[in-house]
Scaffold this motif. Structure first.
Motif, PDB file in Angstrom:
ATOM      1  N   MET A  79       0.934  -1.128   0.000  1.00  0.00           N
ATOM      2  CA  MET A  79       0.094   0.029   0.106  1.00  0.00           C
ATOM      3  C   MET A  79       0.807   1.305  -0.057  1.00  0.00           C
ATOM      4  O   MET A  79       1.787   1.495   0.700  1.00  0.00           O
ATOM      5  N   PRO A  80       0.473   2.251  -0.848  1.00  0.00           N
ATOM      6  CA  PRO A  80       1.323   3.540  -0.730  1.00  0.00           C
ATOM      7  C   PRO A  80       1.204   4.281   0.302  1.00  0.00           C
ATOM      8  O   PRO A  80       0.436   4.307   1.218  1.00  0.00           O
ATOM      9  N   HIS A  81       2.262   4.869   0.769  1.00  0.00           N
ATOM     10  CA  HIS A  81       2.454   5.917   1.932  1.00  0.00           C
ATOM     11  C   HIS A  81       2.815   7.231   1.515  1.00  0.00           C
ATOM     12  O   HIS A  81       3.956   7.336   0.676  1.00  0.00           O
ATOM     13  N   ALA A  82       2.266   8.200   2.033  1.00  0.00           N
ATOM     14  CA  ALA A  82       2.801   9.663   1.742  1.00  0.00           C
ATOM     15  C   ALA A  82       3.506  10.023   3.111  1.00  0.00           C
ATOM     16  O   ALA A  82       3.293   9.081   4.231  1.00  0.00           O
ATOM     17  N   ILE A  83       4.255  10.866   3.304  1.00  0.00           N
ATOM     18  CA  ILE A  83       5.246  11.299   4.544  1.00  0.00           C
ATOM     19  C   ILE A  83       4.681  12.510   4.871  1.00  0.00           C
ATOM     20  O   ILE A  83       4.618  13.645   4.263  1.00  0.00           O
TER      21      ILE A  83
ATOM     22  N   GLY B   8       7.396  13.424   9.546  1.00  0.00           N
ATOM     23  CA  GLY B   8       7.974  12.049   9.076  1.00  0.00           C
ATOM     24  C   GLY B   8       7.122  10.857   9.462  1.00  0.00           C
ATOM     25  O   GLY B   8       7.312   9.959   8.890  1.00  0.00           O
ATOM     26  N   THR B   9       5.744  11.030   9.813  1.00  0.00           N
ATOM     27  CA  THR B   9       4.785   9.715   9.886  1.00  0.00           C
ATOM     28  C   THR B   9       4.414   9.434   8.361  1.00  0.00           C
ATOM     29  O   THR B   9       4.313  10.203   7.493  1.00  0.00           O
ATOM     30  N   ARG B  10       4.363   8.218   8.427  1.00  0.00           N
ATOM     31  CA  ARG B  10       3.623   7.416   7.076  1.00  0.00           C
ATOM     32  C   ARG B  10       2.391   7.401   7.080  1.00  0.00           C
ATOM     33  O   ARG B  10       1.778   6.845   8.161  1.00  0.00           O
ATOM     34  N   LEU B  11       1.700   7.712   6.242  1.00  0.00           N
ATOM     35  CA  LEU B  11       0.192   7.864   6.063  1.00  0.00           C
ATOM     36  C   LEU B  11      -0.276   7.051   4.902  1.00  0.00           C
ATOM     37  O   LEU B  11       0.172   7.464   3.701  1.00  0.00           O
ATOM     38  N   ALA B  12      -0.831   5.940   5.088  1.00  0.00           N
ATOM     39  CA  ALA B  12      -1.234   5.254   4.177  1.00  0.00           C
ATOM     40  C   ALA B  12      -2.581   5.777   3.395  1.00  0.00           C
ATOM     41  O   ALA B  12      -3.388   6.388   4.072  1.00  0.00           O
ATOM     42  N   HIS B  13      -2.427   5.588   1.892  1.00  0.00           N
ATOM     43  CA  HIS B  13      -3.694   6.296   1.404  1.00  0.00           C
ATOM     44  C   HIS B  13      -4.312   5.258   0.127  1.00  0.00           C
ATOM     45  O   HIS B  13      -3.629   4.444  -0.075  1.00  0.00           O
ATOM     46  N   GLN B  14      -5.418   5.430  -0.077  1.00  0.00           N
ATOM     47  CA  GLN B  14      -6.269   4.747  -1.411  1.00  0.00           C
ATOM     48  C   GLN B  14      -6.855   5.619  -2.373  1.00  0.00           C
ATOM     49  O   GLN B  14      -7.362   6.495  -1.986  1.00  0.00           O
ATOM     50  N   VAL B  15      -6.619   5.077  -3.449  1.00  0.00           N
ATOM     51  CA  VAL B  15      -7.130   5.795  -4.647  1.00  0.00           C
ATOM     52  C   VAL B  15      -8.242   4.732  -5.300  1.00  0.00           C
ATOM     53  O   VAL B  15      -7.657   3.750  -5.793  1.00  0.00           O
TER      54      VAL B  15
ATOM     55  N   SER C   4     -12.906  10.298  -9.041  1.00  0.00           N
ATOM     56  CA  SER C   4     -12.124   9.345  -8.272  1.00  0.00           C
ATOM     57  C   SER C   4     -12.228   9.709  -6.827  1.00  0.00           C
ATOM     58  O   SER C   4     -12.603  10.705  -6.545  1.00  0.00           O
ATOM     59  N   THR C   5     -12.180   8.564  -5.947  1.00  0.00           N
ATOM     60  CA  THR C   5     -11.858   9.014  -4.314  1.00  0.00           C
ATOM     61  C   THR C   5     -10.504   8.814  -4.008  1.00  0.00           C
ATOM     62  O   THR C   5      -9.910   7.590  -4.165  1.00  0.00           O
ATOM     63  N   VAL C   6     -10.361   9.630  -3.180  1.00  0.00           N
ATOM     64  CA  VAL C   6      -9.139   9.639  -2.168  1.00  0.00           C
ATOM     65  C   VAL C   6      -9.347   9.464  -0.845  1.00  0.00           C
ATOM     66  O   VAL C   6      -9.947  10.218  -0.172  1.00  0.00           O
ATOM     67  N   THR C   7      -8.834   8.479  -0.203  1.00  0.00           N
ATOM     68  CA  THR C   7      -9.087   8.359   1.269  1.00  0.00           C
ATOM     69  C   THR C   7      -7.516   8.104   1.793  1.00  0.00           C
ATOM     70  O   THR C   7      -6.794   7.850   1.036  1.00  0.00           O
ATOM     71  N   LEU C   8      -7.590   8.406   3.440  1.00  0.00           N
ATOM     72  CA  LEU C   8      -6.222   7.830   3.917  1.00  0.00           C
ATOM     73  C   LEU C   8      -6.786   7.415   5.321  1.00  0.00           C
ATOM     74  O   LEU C   8      -7.863   7.495   5.705  1.00  0.00           O
TER      75      LEU C   8
END
Length: 259
Positions: free
Chosen positions: A1-5, A9-16, A48-52
């Motif tokens: 699963m992709p993560h933003a930073i 520095g916290t890694r944030l999982a997100h979904q598209v 499109s939907t973006v969640t985190l």
């Protein structure tokens, strides 16, 4: 699963999911992106939907330090940056609506249109009644969950939809993260900043919401310039799921209306 930073520095999982212009969906307190599982496909006809997964939930990092709705808003922007999204529609419900307020205030150039569902301006809003707060704090977890279900859905809908339910909190959250989410939501205060929201705004609320009293919808609509208010008769806190046949088209019509 992709993560933003995030900036810290916290890694944030997100979904598209889906295709089209982006719509950010923001979940309630102590919930991951699963909050939207039942209805996110409703928006894929036009968005499109973006969640985190908020910090503390899902596949995101769970640092044991203070959280705040302003910080959650900056996390949302970190996800948009990671996806290369300059501007998006934002739809937040419950605590997600509190976070969405700060996204619109702190990052106005990133928000095209804003939808605030079953939410409030925070500490200067109208709180749930003492009987609701006492029932949710019951020492018996099963009793507290029954109360939460009753606040979310009508009895008739629950009888026809026995679950599982995805709006009762992330069951895998550690205790420290759950407490920090609760404090972040409880300390939210955007009252003075609401008049600065420039994005066209729709406020949606159920008339039978005791978890986040309906009076808060009127407060938000009065404080945000030009905001539109739509109340759903008979709906409780999870209006977006139980009343999806009305709520999802209502939101889509607002988002896709000519500018």
């Amino acid at each position: 699963m992709p993560h933003a930073i995030a900036p810290d520095g916290t890694r944030l999982a997100h979904q598209v999911r889906g295709s089209g212009p982006p719509l950010v969906l923001l979940a309630g307190q102590a919930n991951s992106h699963r909050w939207w599982d039942a209805v996110r496909a409703d928006f894929h006809t036009a968005r499109s939907t973006v969640t985190l997964d908020y910090r503390g939930t899902g596949d995101s990092d769970k640092p044991d330090k203070p959280y705040g709705t302003e910080e959650f808003a900056d996390d949302v922007v970190a996800v948009l940056d990671a996806l290369g999204v300059g501007r998006a529609d934002v739809y937040g419900t419950s605590m997600g609506g509190r976070v969405a307020q700060w996204v619109a205030v702190r990052h106005p150039h990133r928000v095209r249109r804003l939808v605030l569902g079953c939410t409030s301006p925070g500490v200067r809003g109208v709180p749930a009644g003492p009987e609701v707060r006492a029932a949710l704090a019951a020492p018996d977890p099963a009793a507290a969950e029954r109360t939460l279900l009753d606040l979310m859905y009508t009895p008739a809908w629950r009888a026809a939809h026995p679950g599982p339910y995805t709006v009762l909190g992330d069951p895998a959250m550690p205790g420290h993260a759950r407490r920090r989410h609760r404090l972040a939501s409880a300390r939210h205060d955007a009252w003075d900043a609401l008049p600065d929201i420039a994005a066209p705004t729709l406020v949606v609320h159920g008339t039978d919401d005791r978890f986040n009293p309906t009076a808060n919808a009127h407060l938000l609509a009065d404080r945000i310039p030009g905001a539109r208010l739509r109340l759903l008769p008979g709906a409780r806190h999870a209006y977006f799921e139980e009343f999806r046949a009305e709520a999802s088209p209502l939101v889509l019509d607002f988002l896709t209306a000519p500018e």
